[in-house]
Design a protein around this motif. Structure first.
Motif, PDB file in Angstrom:
ATOM      1  N   ILE A 423       0.859  -1.188   0.000  1.00  0.00           N
ATOM      2  CA  ILE A 423       0.000   0.000   0.000  1.00  0.00           C
ATOM      3  C   ILE A 423       0.890   1.231   0.000  1.00  0.00           C
ATOM      4  O   ILE A 423       1.610   1.491   0.970  1.00  0.00           O
ATOM      5  CB  ILE A 423      -0.929   0.017   1.229  1.00  0.00           C
ATOM      6  CG1 ILE A 423      -1.780  -1.250   1.284  1.00  0.00           C
ATOM      7  CG2 ILE A 423      -1.828   1.255   1.204  1.00  0.00           C
ATOM      8  CD1 ILE A 423      -2.600  -1.376   2.558  1.00  0.00           C
ATOM      9  N   LYS A 425       0.775   5.104   0.156  1.00  0.00           N
ATOM     10  CA  LYS A 425      -0.305   5.940   0.665  1.00  0.00           C
ATOM     11  C   LYS A 425       0.212   7.260   1.207  1.00  0.00           C
ATOM     12  O   LYS A 425       1.415   7.483   1.378  1.00  0.00           O
ATOM     13  CB  LYS A 425      -1.052   5.180   1.766  1.00  0.00           C
ATOM     14  CG  LYS A 425      -0.151   4.630   2.889  1.00  0.00           C
ATOM     15  CD  LYS A 425       0.059   5.637   3.991  1.00  0.00           C
ATOM     16  CE  LYS A 425       0.907   5.174   5.132  1.00  0.00           C
ATOM     17  NZ  LYS A 425       1.085   6.225   6.174  1.00  0.00           N
ATOM     18  N   TYR A 428      -4.369   9.189   4.303  1.00  0.00           N
ATOM     19  CA  TYR A 428      -5.682   8.619   4.022  1.00  0.00           C
ATOM     20  C   TYR A 428      -5.643   7.087   3.961  1.00  0.00           C
ATOM     21  O   TYR A 428      -6.615   6.416   4.312  1.00  0.00           O
ATOM     22  CB  TYR A 428      -6.222   9.167   2.703  1.00  0.00           C
ATOM     23  CG  TYR A 428      -7.307  10.202   2.865  1.00  0.00           C
ATOM     24  CD1 TYR A 428      -8.646   9.876   2.706  1.00  0.00           C
ATOM     25  CD2 TYR A 428      -7.002  11.515   3.180  1.00  0.00           C
ATOM     26  CE1 TYR A 428      -9.649  10.822   2.848  1.00  0.00           C
ATOM     27  CE2 TYR A 428      -7.991  12.472   3.330  1.00  0.00           C
ATOM     28  CZ  TYR A 428      -9.311  12.122   3.161  1.00  0.00           C
ATOM     29  OH  TYR A 428     -10.298  13.058   3.319  1.00  0.00           O
ATOM     30  N   GLY A 429      -4.534   6.526   3.503  1.00  0.00           N
ATOM     31  CA  GLY A 429      -4.462   5.080   3.348  1.00  0.00           C
ATOM     32  C   GLY A 429      -4.360   4.311   4.646  1.00  0.00           C
ATOM     33  O   GLY A 429      -4.583   3.093   4.666  1.00  0.00           O
ATOM     34  N   THR A 432      -7.298   2.028   5.791  1.00  0.00           N
ATOM     35  CA  THR A 432      -7.675   0.870   4.974  1.00  0.00           C
ATOM     36  C   THR A 432      -6.936  -0.400   5.387  1.00  0.00           C
ATOM     37  O   THR A 432      -7.404  -1.513   5.103  1.00  0.00           O
ATOM     38  CB  THR A 432      -7.387   1.139   3.485  1.00  0.00           C
ATOM     39  OG1 THR A 432      -5.964   1.248   3.280  1.00  0.00           O
ATOM     40  CG2 THR A 432      -8.070   2.412   2.998  1.00  0.00           C
ATOM     41  N   ASP A 447       4.578   5.208   3.196  1.00  0.00           N
ATOM     42  CA  ASP A 447       4.090   6.536   2.845  1.00  0.00           C
ATOM     43  C   ASP A 447       4.936   7.112   1.720  1.00  0.00           C
ATOM     44  O   ASP A 447       6.172   7.082   1.783  1.00  0.00           O
ATOM     45  CB  ASP A 447       4.135   7.460   4.069  1.00  0.00           C
ATOM     46  CG  ASP A 447       3.262   8.684   3.902  1.00  0.00           C
ATOM     47  OD1 ASP A 447       3.597   9.536   3.046  1.00  0.00           O
ATOM     48  OD2 ASP A 447       2.251   8.804   4.612  1.00  0.00           O
ATOM     49  N   THR A 470      -3.192   4.460  -2.634  1.00  0.00           N
ATOM     50  CA  THR A 470      -4.353   5.033  -1.949  1.00  0.00           C
ATOM     51  C   THR A 470      -3.923   6.342  -1.314  1.00  0.00           C
ATOM     52  O   THR A 470      -3.404   6.364  -0.194  1.00  0.00           O
ATOM     53  CB  THR A 470      -4.903   4.073  -0.879  1.00  0.00           C
ATOM     54  OG1 THR A 470      -5.258   2.834  -1.490  1.00  0.00           O
ATOM     55  CG2 THR A 470      -6.141   4.666  -0.214  1.00  0.00           C
ATOM     56  N   VAL A 471      -4.092   7.420  -2.062  1.00  0.00           N
ATOM     57  CA  VAL A 471      -3.716   8.754  -1.596  1.00  0.00           C
ATOM     58  C   VAL A 471      -4.902   9.684  -1.797  1.00  0.00           C
ATOM     59  O   VAL A 471      -5.797   9.415  -2.596  1.00  0.00           O
ATOM     60  CB  VAL A 471      -2.480   9.291  -2.353  1.00  0.00           C
ATOM     61  CG1 VAL A 471      -1.260   8.435  -2.068  1.00  0.00           C
ATOM     62  CG2 VAL A 471      -2.739   9.372  -3.852  1.00  0.00           C
TER      63      VAL A 471
END
Length: 513
Positions: A423, A425, A428-429, A432, A447, A470-471
């Protein structure tokens, strides 16, 4: 003959003369009373001033503001140069002003007084602080050249008023895309329920369905840097690796009142425009429709700029369905609640309306065993915590996830499907991650702003099968997108080795309440 001298002598008037003496006594008593009261008031003020001064000197000074999400000023270092230039004395004044004991409590008290004694607001008034243009009045532009990934510049990028953003905030960008943007997704609340609204520092404060909500205003953007970086990554990793783009929309997509839609860009259309620039081999996921179907549920925070974990759940569900992996129903999770939380929307706007209407932040603990290991930005081992959750802080509820944004995290589960998820991200991620513990055997989380390893090497050497970006919408069109290209270029050709291989899951599912 009468004596003339005797003639002018009159008998004394037997009636008593009216004397003003009683009136003078009453005036004197009133003056004396006023004088005494003045002395008492002066004594009380002097005592209060002396007591306050003593407390300011004796009580421990604040070092961090939770509501402002920042470290407070430090005492300046004395040098002759700084003293004669005036910088030292100015720094001392700033230090004592900024680090007043109970800094956050006094800030909240001041904001409460503003609400109590402020002027009444018009039901249809809008307050603009700074220059906020309508979408059609803004010139299209791509975001500024990003700073190096580890410089920390992202955390200090100025907002509309030039104030630094709090560390860990998802990237924000004010550069618009003026190309034929339709209206935002319909507001789930009827227009009549929009009771009041203000716009402060690019933040709209509205009252809907009896509660106050703070939202950042999204202006759109081209997303060229984001699309270019993902295309470059696709060309450098094995074709068998699945790459997914799943941007996270901001709440203004769903809750902007109809009469103010001209101040925000439609994020669904923006995502589609950006995804159209992606090459083959990259799967786009626009989750705006999936979230819109649940907009009447608490899927976004009202006092913070993030989505609620429930919103992250619906986005993760859409991804799991597209990826063809199992996905656990939210009923199998144990919910925990952080009551009376107050996040970044209050910290940035200082809105007394938000302060008077805190919210509950509900997050979900997986119902399956898993283990978690935390690494530093350079992928060196930090600690083995076996948990994805940390301290509950009402003033910053989102930090309950993953320790902080800076760490790389590895999650090992009992899923035996051979799929390893990475992931990529921004903040925001974070929410999840727990929802994939029933979907992938291993999950790595990094990140885009902080990781120091080469992204291509990490995917290759760790055997990653799926990469999902997922950003937030701001990161897609703003400065943060440039960090993705930096991750692809930095330390090119290196070998990445996991310094702490894990034997397997150790965290037992929480007991049912």
């Amino acid at each position: 003959m009468e004596n003339p001298e005797i003639k002018h002598i009159r008998e004394p008037d037997p009636r008593p003369r009216t004397q003003p003496q009683p009136r003078r006594r009453r005036v004197d008593r009133r003056a004396l009373l006023c004088s005494r009261l003045s002395i008492i008031c002066l004594a009380v003020l002097l005592l209060a001033f002396a007591l306050t001064s003593a407390l300011l000197l004796v009580l421990p000074r604040s070092t961090k503001s939770l509501i402002e999400k920042r470290d407070l000023a430090t005492f300046p270092k004395f040098t002759l140069e700084s003293y004669f230039s005036g910088d030292f004395t100015a720094g001392v004044a700033t230090y004592y002003d900024d680090t007043v004991p109970n800094h956050d409590g006094l800030k909240n008290l001041g904001n409460s007084f503003k609400r109590l004694f402020g002027l009444p607001k018009s039901e249809d008034s809008v307050q603009f602080v700074g220059k906020i243009d309508k979408i059609q009045d803004r010139a299209p532009a791509e975001g500024p050249t990003p700073a190096p990934v580890n410089s920390g510049a992202d955390n200090n990028s100025p907002g509309t008023a030039g104030a630094p953003l709090p560390a860990g905030a998802a990237g924000r960008n004010m550069t618009p895309d003026a190309s034929n943007l339709p209206a935002p997704t319909a507001n789930p609340f009827p227009n009549g329920a929009v009771e009041q609204r203000d716009i402060i520092e690019n933040i709209m404060i509205i009252k809907q369905d009896g509660h106050w909500r703070g939202m950042e205003m999204f202006a759109g953007g081209g997303g060229d840097s984001y699309a270019s970086a993902l295309n470059d990554l696709r060309s450098k990793v094995d074709p068998s690796v699945n790459i997914w783009s799943m941007p996270a929309p901001l709440p203004c997509q769903f809750y902007t009142p109809k009469e103010y839609k001209e101040y925000v860009a439609d994020q669904s259309q923006c995502f589609d425009n950006v995804h159209a620039k992606l090459g083959s081999g990259i799967t786009p996921l626009n989750v705006c429709a999936a979230l819109a179907a649940h907009a009447e549920e608490p899927i976004y925070c009202r006092t913070d700029h993030h989505w609620q974990p429930l919103g992250a759940y619906y986005a993760a569900e859409a991804f799991a369905s597209a990826a063809g992996v199992p996905f656990a129903d939210i009923g199998s999770y144990t919910s925990k609640k952080i009551e009376n939380s107050m996040g970044t929307m209050y910290a940035w706007s200082k809105s007394a309306d938000l302060l008077s209407d805190p919210e509950d932040f509900t997050y979900y603990l997986p119902g399956v065993p898993y283990s978690a290991v935390y690494y530093n930005q350079d992928f060196s081992f930090a600690w083995d915590d076996d948990d994805l959750f940390g301290a509950e802080i009402p003033e910053d509820p989102y930090v309950v996830y993953l320790g902080s944004d800076q760490y790389i995290v590895k999650v090992t589960t009992e899923v035996q499907n051979g799929r390893k998820l990475l992931i990529m991200k921004d903040s925001y991620g974070n929410a999840t991650v727990p929802f994939y513990t029933s979907s992938f055997g291993e999950i790595y989380v990094a990140d885009i702003r902080y990781m120091e390893r080469n992204l291509v090497s990490m995917i290759r050497d760790l055997g990653i099968t799926d990469v999902v970006f997922t950003v937030s919408a701001f990161s897609v069109v703003g400065e943060n997108a440039g960090h993705i290209q930096t991750l692809i270029d930095q330390n090119a050709g290196e070998t990445v080795t996991d310094p702490y291989p894990q034997p397997g899951p150790t965290t037992a599912p929480p007991a049912a309440e």
